[in-house]
Design a protein around this motif. Structure first.
Motif, mmCIF file in Angstrom:
data_model
loop_
_atom_site.group_PDB
_atom_site.id
_atom_site.type_symbol
_atom_site.label_atom_id
_atom_site.label_comp_id
_atom_site.label_asym_id
_atom_site.label_seq_id
_atom_site.Cartn_x
_atom_site.Cartn_y
_atom_site.Cartn_z
ATOM 1 N N GLU A 610 -84.984 -3.067 53.297
ATOM 2 C CA GLU A 610 -85.386 -4.201 52.458
ATOM 3 C C GLU A 610 -84.650 -5.479 52.877
ATOM 4 N N TYR A 611 -83.402 -5.350 53.267
ATOM 5 C CA TYR A 611 -82.663 -6.529 53.730
ATOM 6 C C TYR A 611 -83.290 -7.089 54.998
ATOM 7 N N GLU A 612 -83.568 -6.231 55.941
ATOM 8 C CA GLU A 612 -84.136 -6.699 57.208
ATOM 9 C C GLU A 612 -85.546 -7.245 57.035
ATOM 10 N N ALA A 613 -86.260 -6.780 55.992
ATOM 11 C CA ALA A 613 -87.598 -7.304 55.712
ATOM 12 C C ALA A 613 -87.541 -8.591 54.894
ATOM 13 N N GLY A 614 -86.336 -8.967 54.445
ATOM 14 C CA GLY A 614 -86.196 -10.184 53.652
ATOM 15 C C GLY A 614 -86.703 -10.050 52.237
ATOM 16 N N GLU A 615 -86.820 -8.835 51.737
ATOM 17 C CA GLU A 615 -87.348 -8.586 50.388
ATOM 18 C C GLU A 615 -86.188 -8.640 49.386
ATOM 19 N N LEU A 616 -85.892 -9.822 48.872
ATOM 20 C CA LEU A 616 -84.720 -10.032 48.026
ATOM 21 C C LEU A 616 -84.769 -9.189 46.755
ATOM 22 N N ARG A 620 -82.157 -6.258 45.900
ATOM 23 C CA ARG A 620 -81.277 -6.289 44.729
ATOM 24 C C ARG A 620 -81.456 -5.057 43.852
ATOM 25 N N ALA A 621 -82.674 -4.578 43.722
ATOM 26 C CA ALA A 621 -82.919 -3.387 42.899
ATOM 27 C C ALA A 621 -82.212 -2.160 43.484
ATOM 28 N N LEU A 622 -82.276 -2.011 44.793
ATOM 29 C CA LEU A 622 -81.620 -0.877 45.429
ATOM 30 C C LEU A 622 -80.112 -1.000 45.379
ATOM 31 N N VAL A 623 -79.597 -2.209 45.504
ATOM 32 C CA VAL A 623 -78.154 -2.418 45.391
ATOM 33 C C VAL A 623 -77.684 -2.044 43.984
ATOM 34 N N ARG A 624 -78.480 -2.411 42.975
ATOM 35 C CA ARG A 624 -78.115 -2.032 41.601
ATOM 36 C C ARG A 624 -78.072 -0.509 41.460
ATOM 37 N N GLU A 625 -79.016 0.190 42.098
ATOM 38 C CA GLU A 625 -78.986 1.656 42.060
ATOM 39 C C GLU A 625 -77.721 2.190 42.708
ATOM 40 N N TRP A 626 -77.402 1.660 43.878
ATOM 41 C CA TRP A 626 -76.192 2.070 44.595
ATOM 42 C C TRP A 626 -74.963 1.876 43.704
ATOM 43 N N GLN A 627 -74.855 0.704 43.112
ATOM 44 C CA GLN A 627 -73.675 0.406 42.311
ATOM 45 C C GLN A 627 -73.641 1.221 41.023
ATOM 46 N N ARG A 706 -65.360 -2.879 47.833
ATOM 47 C CA ARG A 706 -65.730 -3.175 49.223
ATOM 48 C C ARG A 706 -67.233 -3.380 49.334
ATOM 49 N N TRP A 707 -67.973 -2.425 48.797
ATOM 50 C CA TRP A 707 -69.440 -2.537 48.885
ATOM 51 C C TRP A 707 -69.957 -3.720 48.077
ATOM 52 N N ALA A 708 -69.350 -3.999 46.939
ATOM 53 C CA ALA A 708 -69.792 -5.146 46.138
ATOM 54 C C ALA A 708 -69.630 -6.446 46.917
ATOM 55 N N ALA A 709 -68.495 -6.611 47.593
ATOM 56 C CA ALA A 709 -68.284 -7.810 48.403
ATOM 57 C C ALA A 709 -69.279 -7.887 49.547
ATOM 58 N N TYR A 710 -69.548 -6.752 50.142
ATOM 59 C CA TYR A 710 -70.476 -6.729 51.275
ATOM 60 C C TYR A 710 -71.900 -7.062 50.821
ATOM 61 N N PHE A 711 -72.342 -6.413 49.758
ATOM 62 C CA PHE A 711 -73.702 -6.679 49.282
ATOM 63 C C PHE A 711 -73.837 -8.122 48.798
ATOM 64 N N SER A 713 -72.337 -10.674 50.100
ATOM 65 C CA SER A 713 -72.494 -11.510 51.297
ATOM 66 C C SER A 713 -73.903 -11.383 51.874
ATOM 67 N N LEU A 714 -74.492 -10.190 51.806
ATOM 68 C CA LEU A 714 -75.868 -10.010 52.274
ATOM 69 C C LEU A 714 -76.850 -10.758 51.367
ATOM 70 N N ASP A 715 -76.582 -10.702 50.070
ATOM 71 C CA ASP A 715 -77.446 -11.403 49.115
ATOM 72 C C ASP A 715 -77.435 -12.910 49.396
ATOM 73 N N SER A 716 -76.243 -13.469 49.589
ATOM 74 C CA SER A 716 -76.139 -14.906 49.892
ATOM 75 C C SER A 716 -76.847 -15.232 51.205
ATOM 76 N N ALA A 717 -76.747 -14.343 52.162
ATOM 77 C CA ALA A 717 -77.409 -14.583 53.445
ATOM 78 C C ALA A 717 -78.919 -14.627 53.283
ATOM 79 N N LEU A 718 -79.457 -13.732 52.446
ATOM 80 C CA LEU A 718 -80.901 -13.747 52.214
ATOM 81 C C LEU A 718 -81.332 -15.017 51.487
ATOM 82 N N VAL A 719 -80.544 -15.405 50.486
ATOM 83 C CA VAL A 719 -80.893 -16.586 49.692
ATOM 84 C C VAL A 719 -80.799 -17.858 50.530
#
Length: 769
Positions: A610-616, A620-627, A706-711, A713-719
């Motif tokens: 989803e990140y590589e497809a640019g599907e914000l 985000r939904a999958l990140v919420r599941e992970w967290q 660690r993962w929260a900080a990483y995700f 940064s990915l979220d900001s990159a997409l936005v």
């Protein structure tokens, strides 16, 4: 008269009264060994062997003397089964030519166990508990609370003889990864458990710095230099392997003394049970500048090990080595007692021989050992290319035991040819770094052990249980140690069915179904590449392509993850009467944890897509599941003390004599779970997260942030359409390793309810997919 004295009297009287018994209780069985006058004169020496007792064969009292004092076994039994110990009578018998032996018989409430050593008496008790009483004392987890008030009778007589003389346990790394700051009661319990499962040889590195510290002061070093050279306890295993020095020090005089005292007590307890403490031997590890301070000494630089400067190697063929070795063994024996088994590995993991003749060096090491301990056995680890043919060519191989760490990992092994007939033990390393992953190549164990033992030229003389961290997989420990006591190959499926029945103290169809799923999944991994299961990605260094948490762990699933989820579902259906056992609740947390951990390998590739497809939104939904899974994981493992980081850290601080030392020891304990070392070895060497654990405290304060900080940064990159911000992960982890935040030492939450939450969360994730 106190209960303990009554029990001791009962044991001694029973041993005397039964000394003349020569037939088994069941008709048609052969006579039991151990009833001659000669048999009645054996007692255990300080080295764990046997020697004549005060009552010689010519003595009038010889015929009524016990073969050995069973009191240490009685003491262990009272610790393991305080409310049922009085229903066992322990009778010592002489060891027959065929080796260790036990028998179990008796009526309800009066169980008679005969055995050839105190430890073997406990093995007989363990066999009774599992096969007759239907309960389990595991490592960890127990169901002895399900025992009836009156223990059940034995039908006939159960007899077992050890198939091999050596039943060895503990890796060189065990102390570091299982807890270098435990107290004597903890070690004592582990030894009692090992005896209960038939182990008779145990590696004891605790206090190993003491003979180095004392001996090297006779060779040009002052105490302060040596205290700086010796690493802190959690990292000492790799110092003994000649891989590193200095780390997390300096150690204090009081710490060296306290650890020597503990190591001496551990060795003493082993000897009291007739078990052999396997002590570290001396093969030439020396501090810097040794040759400059000792005329005639030649040292060989050993280069680097994953970023650490290795200690120098003193040439064993030179004139100084035998003098230093003699001093080492003198101080060791004065403090830890005599021994007849010594563990050491020359040129481990890339050691450099230089111009030294390896065969001659090995011969000199053995000669020095023999000079201090005539006839002693040199224990070597079978690992990578060691021991080499050149090394083995220089020693008396009859007095060597190779504990093979790769018996169940690779295919096509021919140890008789490779090691030229040197005696060896069939071994396993089903766990690296003390990971919380469950599973082992048990199919290889039950297929290979007896096949290798039956070879016409077989040099197989033992088993060796060698996980890098113990106390986390009771089924693996139980099955592996049983190999040595079964005359025929074990049927894996039947074994797991029986294990399911005793593990929770009663037969239950859902427990049986759960363990059948686990047998088919994590306990039936294939050989050829790995002996350990994969670790989880929640503990991995954040990356969309992360495949493992520890650098040298499997990068993909080694079994069908659905088997663990189905096992969890079945465990949650186990009858309420069995749910109160410690074993059930421990297993439930562990299986639920494993199911959640495995799901990380499903979620991360989806997040990446989803990140590589640019599907914000989808990202985000999958990140919420992970967290959400991470948050649930933290609460789940917080419900069992064995998954808390708090006791690990509190134990470390308890060994410090002042605040500064307590802080150093806490750093030692924290770092080995996270950074492992300084930046170079941690990052370039790849040691970071080698010992990752899905433990409460680590999950919430190391892995999830660690993962929260990483995700983020990915979220900001997409936005923003920018590259993700680089993060200095070592700096974050190092800050935690140097911290002093206290963590709970008691669990919270209901394991059953939390496991139910895990099942529901996994089901919801499947539905969304």
């Amino acid at each position: 008269m106190g209960l303990r004295l009554i029990l001791r009297c009962r044991t001694v009287l029973a041993a005397t009264a039964l000394a003349a018994v020569t037939t088994a209780a069941a008709p048609g069985l052969p006579p039991l060994p151990g009833t001659t006058a000669a048999a009645a004169t054996r007692t255990f020496s300080p080295s764990g062997g046997s020697m004549p007792s005060a009552a010689s064969p010519e003595s009038p009292d010889a015929a009524s003397s016990a073969a050995f004092d069973p009191a240490p076994a009685r003491d262990s039994l009272e610790r393991l089964l305080p409310s049922r110990a009085e229903q066992f009578t322990l009778v010592p018998v002489e060891e027959p030519a065929s080796g260790d032996y036990f028998s179990v018989s008796g009526e309800a409430g009066a169980i008679l166990v005969r055995g050839t050593s105190p430890a073997t008496l406990l093995t007989g008790v363990g066999w009774y508990l599992e096969r007759v009483a239907g309960v389990d004392i595991g490592w960890p987890g127990s169901s002895v609370g399900r025992l009836p008030g009156t223990l059940p009778a034995v039908t006939g007589t159960i007899t077992r003889s050890a198939a091999v003389p050596h039943r060895y346990a503990l890796n060189d790394t065990d102390e570091g990864y299982s807890g270098a700051y435990r107290d004597f009661a903890s070690y004592q319990h582990d030894i009692d458990l090992m005896a209960l499962h038939g182990v008779n040889e145990v590696f004891v590195p605790t206090g190993a710095e003491y003979p180095y510290y004392r001996a090297l002061q006779e060779f040009g070093y002052d105490a302060a230099e040596l205290r700086d050279w010796i690493p802190a306890p959690a990292h000492q295993g790799w110092w003994l392997l000649q891989n590193l020095s200095h780390f997390a020090g300096p150690v204090s005089e009081q710490l060296i003394e306290a650890r020597a005292t503990l190591g001496s007590r551990i060795s003493g307890h082993l000897r009291s049970l007739g078990m052999a403490p396997v002590l570290p031997g001396f093969f030439g590890t020396v501090p810097p500048d040794f040759a400059a301070r000792n005329d005639g000494a030649v040292t060989v630089p050993q280069g680097r090990w994953v970023g650490f400067d290795r200690p120098d190697w003193l040439d064993p063929t030179g004139p100084v080595f035998p003098r230093l070795a003699a001093a080492y063994y003198r101080f060791q024996q004065e403090r830890f007692g005599a021994g007849d088994m010594f563990k050491m590995d020359l040129l481990h993991e890339g050691g450099i021989p230089g111009t030294v003749d390896v065969a001659a060096a090995a011969g000199a090491v053995q000669q020095a050992l023999d000079a201090s301990h005539p006839g002693a056995t040199w224990v070597m680890l079978g690992w990578q290319h060691n021991p080499t043919p050149a090394l083995l060519s220089g020693v008396d191989r009859r007095r060597v035991l190779i504990v093979d760490g790769l018996s169940d990992r690779y295919d096509g092994l021919d140890r008789e040819t490779q090691w030229d007939g040197t005696p060896y033990a069939f071994g396993t390393i089903p766990n690296f770094g003390g990971h919380t992953s469950i599973g082992a190549n048990t199919g290889a164990w039950v297929e290979r052990f007896h096949t290798w033992l039956a070879k016409p030229d077989s040099a197989l003389r033992g088993i060796a249980y060698l996980p890098e961290g113990t106390g986390g997989d009771p089924a693996a420990f139980d099955l592996f140690t049983e190999l040595a006591w079964q005359p025929d190959p074990i049927d894996q499926k039947s074994w797991f069915a029986a294990y399911a029945a005793r593990r929770y103290g009663g037969a239950d169809p859902h427990a049986a179904a759960a363990w059948e799923e686990l047998r088919r999944g994590p306990y039936s991994m294939q050989t050829g590449t790995w002996s350990e299961p994969q670790d989880g990605l929640f503990a991995a260094r954040p990356s969309l392509t992360a495949a493992t948490a520890a650098k040298w762990s499997p990068k993909t699933m080694r079994y069908d993850a659905a088997t663990v989820e189905r096992a969890l579902a079945e465990l949650l259906k186990v009858a309420p009467r069995l749910r109160a056992t410690d074993a059930y609740r421990s297993d439930l947390v562990d299986v639920a944890r494993q199911a959640l951990s495995n799901r990380s390998r499903v979620l991360l590739p989806r997040i990446k897509a989803e990140y590589e497809a640019g599907e914000l939104a989808a990202f985000r939904a999958l990140v919420r599941e992970w967290q959400a899974h991470e948050e649930l994981l933290g609460r789940l493992v917080g419900s069992d003390r064995r998954f808390l980081v708090g006791p690990w850290l509190a134990d470390a601080r308890s060994w410090g004599a002042d605040p500064a030392e307590r802080d150093r020891l806490e750093y030692d304990a924290r770092s080995i779970l996270t950074t492992w070392a300084d930046r170079g070895p941690s990052e370039t060497g790849g040691l970071r997260d080698y010992a990752n654990r899905e433990w409460s405290g680590l999950v919430q304060d190391v892995y999830a942030p660690r993962w929260a900080a990483y995700f983020a940064s990915l979220d900001s990159a997409l936005v923003n359409g920018t590259a993700p911000v680089a993060v200095d992960w070592f700096a974050r982890d190092h800050a935690w390793a140097q911290g002093h935040q206290p963590y709970p030492t008691t669990p919270t939450g209901d394991p059953v309810a939390l496991a139910g939450e895990v099942q529901a969360a996994l089901a919801a994730t499947r539905e969304k997919a």
